[in-house]
Design a protein around this motif. Structure first.
Motif, PDB file in Angstrom:
ATOM      1  N   ARG A   1      -0.549  -3.542  26.664  1.00 52.10           N
ATOM      2  CA  ARG A   1       0.195  -4.731  27.141  1.00 52.10           C
ATOM      3  C   ARG A   1      -0.455  -6.032  26.670  1.00 52.10           C
ATOM      4  O   ARG A   1      -0.690  -6.953  27.462  1.00 52.10           O
ATOM      5  CB  ARG A   1       0.322  -4.708  28.657  1.00 52.10           C
ATOM      6  N   VAL A   2      -0.767  -6.044  25.363  1.00 48.14           N
ATOM      7  CA  VAL A   2      -1.298  -7.278  24.773  1.00 48.14           C
ATOM      8  C   VAL A   2      -0.158  -7.927  23.982  1.00 48.14           C
ATOM      9  O   VAL A   2       0.371  -7.316  23.048  1.00 48.14           O
ATOM     10  CB  VAL A   2      -2.482  -6.977  23.813  1.00 48.14           C
ATOM     11  N   PRO A   3       0.261  -9.143  24.349  1.00 45.17           N
ATOM     12  CA  PRO A   3       1.382  -9.779  23.631  1.00 45.17           C
ATOM     13  C   PRO A   3       1.015 -10.139  22.192  1.00 45.17           C
ATOM     14  O   PRO A   3      -0.101 -10.590  21.923  1.00 45.17           O
ATOM     15  CB  PRO A   3       1.669 -11.045  24.443  1.00 45.17           C
ATOM     16  N   ILE A   4       1.976  -9.924  21.279  1.00 42.79           N
ATOM     17  CA  ILE A   4       1.754 -10.254  19.862  1.00 42.79           C
ATOM     18  C   ILE A   4       2.384 -11.623  19.597  1.00 42.79           C
ATOM     19  O   ILE A   4       3.570 -11.826  19.865  1.00 42.79           O
ATOM     20  CB  ILE A   4       2.400  -9.189  18.948  1.00 42.79           C
ATOM     21  N   CYS A   5       1.580 -12.557  19.074  1.00 44.34           N
ATOM     22  CA  CYS A   5       2.088 -13.916  18.809  1.00 44.34           C
ATOM     23  C   CYS A   5       2.779 -13.981  17.443  1.00 44.34           C
ATOM     24  O   CYS A   5       3.807 -14.621  17.300  1.00 44.34           O
ATOM     25  CB  CYS A   5       0.959 -14.926  18.846  1.00 44.34           C
ATOM     26  N   ALA A   6       2.187 -13.348  16.439  1.00 46.27           N
ATOM     27  CA  ALA A   6       2.766 -13.430  15.094  1.00 46.27           C
ATOM     28  C   ALA A   6       2.272 -12.268  14.231  1.00 46.27           C
ATOM     29  O   ALA A   6       1.233 -11.669  14.518  1.00 46.27           O
ATOM     30  CB  ALA A   6       2.378 -14.747  14.444  1.00 46.27           C
ATOM     31  N   VAL A   7       3.084 -11.960  13.202  1.00 44.13           N
ATOM     32  CA  VAL A   7       2.683 -10.954  12.210  1.00 44.13           C
ATOM     33  C   VAL A   7       2.609 -11.686  10.871  1.00 44.13           C
ATOM     34  O   VAL A   7       3.593 -12.286  10.437  1.00 44.13           O
ATOM     35  CB  VAL A   7       3.718  -9.810  12.137  1.00 44.13           C
TER      36      VAL A   7
ATOM     37  N   LEU B   1       1.901 -11.492   6.835  1.00 45.29           N
ATOM     38  CA  LEU B   1       1.743 -10.627   5.657  1.00 45.29           C
ATOM     39  C   LEU B   1       1.023 -11.443   4.591  1.00 45.29           C
ATOM     40  O   LEU B   1       1.545 -12.457   4.140  1.00 45.29           O
ATOM     41  CB  LEU B   1       3.100 -10.165   5.146  1.00 45.29           C
ATOM     42  N   ARG B   2      -0.165 -11.012   4.225  1.00 43.93           N
ATOM     43  CA  ARG B   2      -0.963 -11.761   3.260  1.00 43.93           C
ATOM     44  C   ARG B   2      -1.348 -10.900   2.075  1.00 43.93           C
ATOM     45  O   ARG B   2      -1.155  -9.691   2.102  1.00 43.93           O
ATOM     46  CB  ARG B   2      -2.225 -12.276   3.944  1.00 43.93           C
ATOM     47  N   ALA B   3      -1.944 -11.524   1.078  1.00 43.59           N
ATOM     48  CA  ALA B   3      -2.296 -10.799  -0.151  1.00 43.59           C
ATOM     49  C   ALA B   3      -3.227  -9.640   0.149  1.00 43.59           C
ATOM     50  O   ALA B   3      -3.164  -8.593  -0.472  1.00 43.59           O
ATOM     51  CB  ALA B   3      -2.950 -11.758  -1.130  1.00 43.59           C
ATOM     52  N   TRP B   4      -4.110  -9.814   1.114  1.00 41.36           N
ATOM     53  CA  TRP B   4      -5.113  -8.784   1.408  1.00 41.36           C
ATOM     54  C   TRP B   4      -4.721  -7.913   2.581  1.00 41.36           C
ATOM     55  O   TRP B   4      -5.552  -7.200   3.125  1.00 41.36           O
ATOM     56  CB  TRP B   4      -6.477  -9.420   1.641  1.00 41.36           C
ATOM     57  N   GLY B   5      -3.479  -7.977   3.025  1.00 46.17           N
ATOM     58  CA  GLY B   5      -3.040  -7.079   4.093  1.00 46.17           C
ATOM     59  C   GLY B   5      -2.248  -7.779   5.169  1.00 46.17           C
ATOM     60  O   GLY B   5      -1.769  -8.890   4.980  1.00 46.17           O
ATOM     61  N   VAL B   6      -2.125  -7.091   6.285  1.00 45.62           N
ATOM     62  CA  VAL B   6      -1.311  -7.595   7.388  1.00 45.62           C
ATOM     63  C   VAL B   6      -2.241  -8.039   8.518  1.00 45.62           C
ATOM     64  O   VAL B   6      -3.222  -7.369   8.817  1.00 45.62           O
ATOM     65  CB  VAL B   6      -0.358  -6.482   7.893  1.00 45.62           C
ATOM     66  N   VAL B   7      -1.920  -9.178   9.116  1.00 48.85           N
ATOM     67  CA  VAL B   7      -2.714  -9.683  10.243  1.00 48.85           C
ATOM     68  C   VAL B   7      -1.801  -9.763  11.461  1.00 48.85           C
ATOM     69  O   VAL B   7      -0.737 -10.373  11.397  1.00 48.85           O
ATOM     70  CB  VAL B   7      -3.281 -11.092   9.936  1.00 48.85           C
ATOM     71  N   LEU B   8      -2.201  -9.105  12.537  1.00 49.13           N
ATOM     72  CA  LEU B   8      -1.448  -9.206  13.790  1.00 49.13           C
ATOM     73  C   LEU B   8      -2.164 -10.230  14.670  1.00 49.13           C
ATOM     74  O   LEU B   8      -3.317 -10.020  15.041  1.00 49.13           O
ATOM     75  CB  LEU B   8      -1.397  -7.851  14.500  1.00 49.13           C
ATOM     76  N   VAL B   9      -1.480 -11.314  14.955  1.00 47.17           N
ATOM     77  CA  VAL B   9      -2.086 -12.358  15.797  1.00 47.17           C
ATOM     78  C   VAL B   9      -1.687 -12.072  17.247  1.00 47.17           C
ATOM     79  O   VAL B   9      -0.501 -12.001  17.568  1.00 47.17           O
ATOM     80  CB  VAL B   9      -1.589 -13.757  15.380  1.00 47.17           C
ATOM     81  N   THR B  10      -2.688 -11.880  18.084  1.00 43.79           N
ATOM     82  CA  THR B  10      -2.410 -11.534  19.488  1.00 43.79           C
ATOM     83  C   THR B  10      -3.057 -12.555  20.419  1.00 43.79           C
ATOM     84  O   THR B  10      -3.881 -13.352  19.988  1.00 43.79           O
ATOM     85  CB  THR B  10      -2.982 -10.146  19.828  1.00 43.79           C
ATOM     86  N   GLN B  11      -2.653 -12.468  21.674  1.00 44.63           N
ATOM     87  CA  GLN B  11      -3.318 -13.309  22.665  1.00 44.63           C
ATOM     88  C   GLN B  11      -4.684 -12.701  22.987  1.00 44.63           C
ATOM     89  O   GLN B  11      -4.911 -11.521  22.735  1.00 44.63           O
ATOM     90  CB  GLN B  11      -2.462 -13.382  23.926  1.00 44.63           C
TER      91      GLN B  11
ATOM     92  N   THR C   1      -7.692 -10.922  24.711  1.00 47.55           N
ATOM     93  CA  THR C   1      -7.700  -9.788  25.632  1.00 47.55           C
ATOM     94  C   THR C   1      -9.150  -9.345  25.862  1.00 47.55           C
ATOM     95  O   THR C   1     -10.069  -9.926  25.294  1.00 47.55           O
ATOM     96  CB  THR C   1      -6.825  -8.647  25.082  1.00 47.55           C
ATOM     97  N   SER C   2      -9.324  -8.297  26.668  1.00 44.41           N
ATOM     98  CA  SER C   2     -10.697  -7.838  26.945  1.00 44.41           C
ATOM     99  C   SER C   2     -11.263  -7.147  25.706  1.00 44.41           C
ATOM    100  O   SER C   2     -10.515  -6.675  24.842  1.00 44.41           O
ATOM    101  CB  SER C   2     -10.693  -6.873  28.115  1.00 44.41           C
ATOM    102  N   TYR C   3     -12.603  -7.082  25.634  1.00 41.22           N
ATOM    103  CA  TYR C   3     -13.245  -6.446  24.484  1.00 41.22           C
ATOM    104  C   TYR C   3     -12.850  -4.981  24.377  1.00 41.22           C
ATOM    105  O   TYR C   3     -12.662  -4.464  23.283  1.00 41.22           O
ATOM    106  CB  TYR C   3     -14.773  -6.578  24.592  1.00 41.22           C
TER     107      TYR C   3
END
Lengths: 192, 88
Positions: free
Chosen positions: A47-53, A55-65, A67-69
């Motif tokens: 249940r971690v909300p995803i802010c943005a996805v 797509l970059r030259a070196w891969g995919v970055v999932l930007v999330t809010q 959360t705990s370690y």
């Protein structure tokens, strides 16, 4: 803010892979999709909300809010786990795809922040050590692994006649690691 | 980080230009018009078709498809990459 952000580098790197080999491009895309699905499922379960996805030259970055370690550790390891599961599932039928999936998992498990391995290591370090010591240990590990990776890429390129691709790939990874460390240093300056 | 609109449009313009240049270089100039040059470029980037890395990759996939165990296939592939020959 847009939820899906595609940088020009992503289609360019896919075109580059397609130019090298259409099969390679197809298998890498399947591997990336499966890897990111692993992350997405874990994020959903935690249940971690995803802010943005991104797509970059070196891969995919999932930007999330934030959360705990522990949750971040689980979500970071879910991607390589999904890649390994895909690799095992396709081992006998589509061995090319399986090997590429294993390679994706192996590269992502390198202890380089912000790769999955580095993220997991950072979470583990920050769970057991004070933040400053944890970040320092992470920096030392990153420098050591980056140096080893560049040496290995040069060895494979020059002595094993693998062309310039390993050096390109290592440089792309270094760019990603460097970009993140610049952001971290900016963040620490702001805190001071 | 917020950018001024003019800078954003400039960045978008150069990104598009870069994409068009990359696509035309990869598919038109190198691949279609000058196939030999394209082949040479591909070889420089991805290495020789019979390089140790490609041979190691082929060994691994072939042995996996043949039904060998993963560790045995990996060992065989590693030996090809390092350049060791099996002493039969």
């Amino acid at each position: 803010m847009k939820r899906l952000q595609i940088s020009p580098g992503f289609p360019a790197s896919m075109l580059f892979l397609a130019w090298l080999s259409l099969d390679l491009c197809r298998w890498v895309l399947i591997g990336i999709v499966c890897h990111e699905l692993g992350h997405l499922i874990a994020l959903k379960l935690c249940r971690v909300p995803i802010c943005a996805v991104r797509l970059r030259a070196w891969g995919v970055v999932l930007v999330t809010q934030e959360t705990s370690y522990f949750k971040e550790l689980l979500c970071a390891l879910a991607g390589p786990a999904a890649s390994i599961v895909l690799g095992v599932a396709l081992l006998r039928s589509f061995s090319h795809c399986a090997v590429i999936s294993f390679l994706l998992a192996a590269v992502n498990l390198l202890p380089l922040y912000p790769l999955d391995g580095g993220r997991a290591l950072r979470c583990l370090l920050l769970m057991v050590l004070p933040p400053e010591t944890g970040e320092r240990v992470l920096k030392i590990v990153t420098i050591a692994v980056c140096s080893l990776m560049m040496l290995l890429a040069c060895w494979v390129s020059i002595l094993r006649q693998a062309g310039l691709l390993p050096i390109f790939a290592a440089l792309l990874l270094l760019c990603r690691v460097g970009e993140q460390s610049i952001q971290l240093s900016f963040a620490s300056h702001r805190k001071v | 980080m917020e950018h001024k609109p003019a800078k954003r449009y400039l960045a978008a313009f150069f990104s598009t230009l870069y994409l068009i240049a990359a696509a035309s270089l990869l598919f038109t100039v190198c691949g279609h018009c000058y196939p030999q040059l394209g082949q040479k470029l591909r070889q420089a980037v991805a290495g020789d078709a019979h390089s140790a890395v490609q041979e190691a990759f082929s060994t691994l996939t072939d042995r996996l498809e043949a039904g060998d165990g993963f560790s045995a296939a990996l060992r065989g592939s590693y030996e090809v990459l390092i350049g060791e020959t099996a002493a039969d």
